[in-house]
Write a protein that holds these residues in place. Structure first.
Motif, PDB file in Angstrom:
ATOM      1  N   THR A  88     -24.144  18.692 -36.781  1.00  0.00           N
ATOM      2  CA  THR A  88     -23.300  18.242 -35.733  1.00  0.00           C
ATOM      3  C   THR A  88     -22.299  19.538 -35.408  1.00  0.00           C
ATOM      4  O   THR A  88     -21.819  20.234 -36.358  1.00  0.00           O
ATOM      5  CB  THR A  88     -22.592  16.860 -35.952  1.00  0.00           C
ATOM      6  OG1 THR A  88     -21.739  16.994 -34.585  1.00  0.00           O
ATOM      7  CG2 THR A  88     -21.716  17.172 -37.000  1.00  0.00           C
ATOM      8  N   ASP A  89     -21.988  19.663 -34.138  1.00  0.00           N
ATOM      9  CA  ASP A  89     -20.993  20.749 -33.912  1.00  0.00           C
ATOM     10  C   ASP A  89     -19.714  20.297 -33.780  1.00  0.00           C
ATOM     11  O   ASP A  89     -18.534  20.886 -33.418  1.00  0.00           O
ATOM     12  CB  ASP A  89     -21.308  21.156 -32.224  1.00  0.00           C
ATOM     13  CG  ASP A  89     -21.096  20.030 -31.278  1.00  0.00           C
ATOM     14  OD1 ASP A  89     -20.835  19.079 -31.510  1.00  0.00           O
ATOM     15  OD2 ASP A  89     -21.138  20.577 -30.164  1.00  0.00           O
ATOM     16  N   GLY A  90     -19.489  19.071 -34.189  1.00  0.00           N
ATOM     17  CA  GLY A  90     -17.914  18.231 -34.328  1.00  0.00           C
ATOM     18  C   GLY A  90     -17.570  18.087 -33.224  1.00  0.00           C
ATOM     19  O   GLY A  90     -16.476  17.474 -32.826  1.00  0.00           O
ATOM     20  N   LYS A  91     -18.348  18.092 -31.910  1.00  0.00           N
ATOM     21  CA  LYS A  91     -18.033  17.259 -30.789  1.00  0.00           C
ATOM     22  C   LYS A  91     -19.105  16.457 -30.138  1.00  0.00           C
ATOM     23  O   LYS A  91     -19.303  16.157 -28.819  1.00  0.00           O
ATOM     24  CB  LYS A  91     -17.634  18.498 -29.772  1.00  0.00           C
ATOM     25  CG  LYS A  91     -16.539  19.509 -30.006  1.00  0.00           C
ATOM     26  CD  LYS A  91     -16.451  20.445 -29.144  1.00  0.00           C
ATOM     27  CE  LYS A  91     -15.289  21.511 -29.335  1.00  0.00           C
ATOM     28  NZ  LYS A  91     -15.003  22.416 -28.564  1.00  0.00           N
ATOM     29  N   ASN A  92     -19.616  15.691 -31.029  1.00  0.00           N
ATOM     30  CA  ASN A  92     -20.594  14.593 -30.809  1.00  0.00           C
ATOM     31  C   ASN A  92     -22.052  15.474 -30.611  1.00  0.00           C
ATOM     32  O   ASN A  92     -23.124  14.473 -30.457  1.00  0.00           O
ATOM     33  CB  ASN A  92     -20.429  13.940 -29.694  1.00  0.00           C
ATOM     34  CG  ASN A  92     -19.290  12.814 -30.114  1.00  0.00           C
ATOM     35  OD1 ASN A  92     -18.896  12.701 -31.259  1.00  0.00           O
ATOM     36  ND2 ASN A  92     -18.733  12.196 -29.186  1.00  0.00           N
ATOM     37  N   ASN A  93     -22.254  16.581 -30.338  1.00  0.00           N
ATOM     38  CA  ASN A  93     -23.806  17.153 -30.082  1.00  0.00           C
ATOM     39  C   ASN A  93     -24.186  17.457 -31.311  1.00  0.00           C
ATOM     40  O   ASN A  93     -23.858  18.022 -32.342  1.00  0.00           O
ATOM     41  CB  ASN A  93     -23.343  18.595 -29.468  1.00  0.00           C
ATOM     42  CG  ASN A  93     -22.962  18.177 -27.959  1.00  0.00           C
ATOM     43  OD1 ASN A  93     -23.296  17.524 -27.046  1.00  0.00           O
ATOM     44  ND2 ASN A  93     -21.596  18.806 -27.546  1.00  0.00           N
ATOM     45  N   ALA A  94     -25.547  17.286 -31.443  1.00  0.00           N
ATOM     46  CA  ALA A  94     -26.215  17.661 -32.949  1.00  0.00           C
ATOM     47  C   ALA A  94     -26.513  19.217 -32.883  1.00  0.00           C
ATOM     48  O   ALA A  94     -26.415  19.857 -31.814  1.00  0.00           O
ATOM     49  CB  ALA A  94     -27.774  16.803 -32.878  1.00  0.00           C
TER      50      ALA A  94
END
Length: 213
Positions: A88-94
């Motif tokens: 994950t990018d840490g902002k809810n995106n995979a």
């Protein structure tokens, strides 16, 4: 002579900056015990990880956090039962992931590149998008199958967008349950919002047989 020294100094600084932005990690041996989690979060948002020997016991978890792009190379993978790899990018995106692996042993492996849900009240990021996963398996190792999760050598890749479980009725019920509770019933929600917004976009995946790294 002075200009020559300045030239070489600038060239050295430029080379140093380039090395700092490249995030490559080489791990000779990584063993993750049963039900334990290893999180790789250091380095740039794009990362390349080379693991000579990866051993993942039952329900072991390898996670990449804060990464937009992941290039994972596993020279020899031993997964006797069930294991998980996620990004994950840490902002809810995979994370977008390219995984190349030689399976020496494979019970089942689950790759999670799904967008995460927006949880109003705790997180303000919107529903995340699923990632793009390219999974390469070496032909001199075990070939994974996707037909039956009850059989050995099973590989599953999830790339759905986040926010698919929410609905308007549940949001309205949440609002009414807070009204009448006294104080500021919606004060714990970001900007007083309940609804988490539109679902994230689905990603995609591809599995390929390759000759080598």
């Amino acid at each position: 002579m002075r200009y020559l020294v300045i030239f070489f100094l600038c060239a050295f600084m430029a080379g140093t900056a380039s090395a700092q932005t490249d995030s490559v990690q080489h791990i000779q041996r990584l063993e993750i015990k049963k039900k334990k989690r290893i999180t790789i979060s250091k380095g740039d948002s794009s990362i390349k990880v080379i693991i000579d020997t990866l051993i993942m016991h039952d329900r072991a978890y390898l996670e990449f956090f804060g990464k937009k792009d992941v290039d994972l190379q596993i020279k020899n993978a031993f997964i006797p039962k069930r294991a998980y790899i996620a990004g994950t990018d840490g902002k809810n995106n995979a994370s977008d992931m390219t995984i190349t692996a030689r399976f020496k042993e494979l019970g089942s492996l689950y790759v999670y590149a799904s967008g995460r849900d927006a949880f109003n009240g705790t997180k303000t990021f919107p529903n995340g998008n699923g990632g793009t996963v390219v999974f390469n398996y070496l032909n001199d190792g075990i070939a994974p199958q996707q037909e039956s999760s009850k059989e050995d050598h099973y590989l599953e890749i999830a790339t759905k967008g986040g926010g698919l479980v929410g609905n308007a009725k549940a949001d309205i019920d949440n609002i009414f349950s807070r009204i009448g509770s006294g104080g500021r019933p919606l004060g714990q929600l970001p900007q007083g919002q309940i609804y988490s917004g539109s679902p994230g976009k689905n990603g995609k995946s591809e599995i390929k047989e390759v000759n080598g790294f």
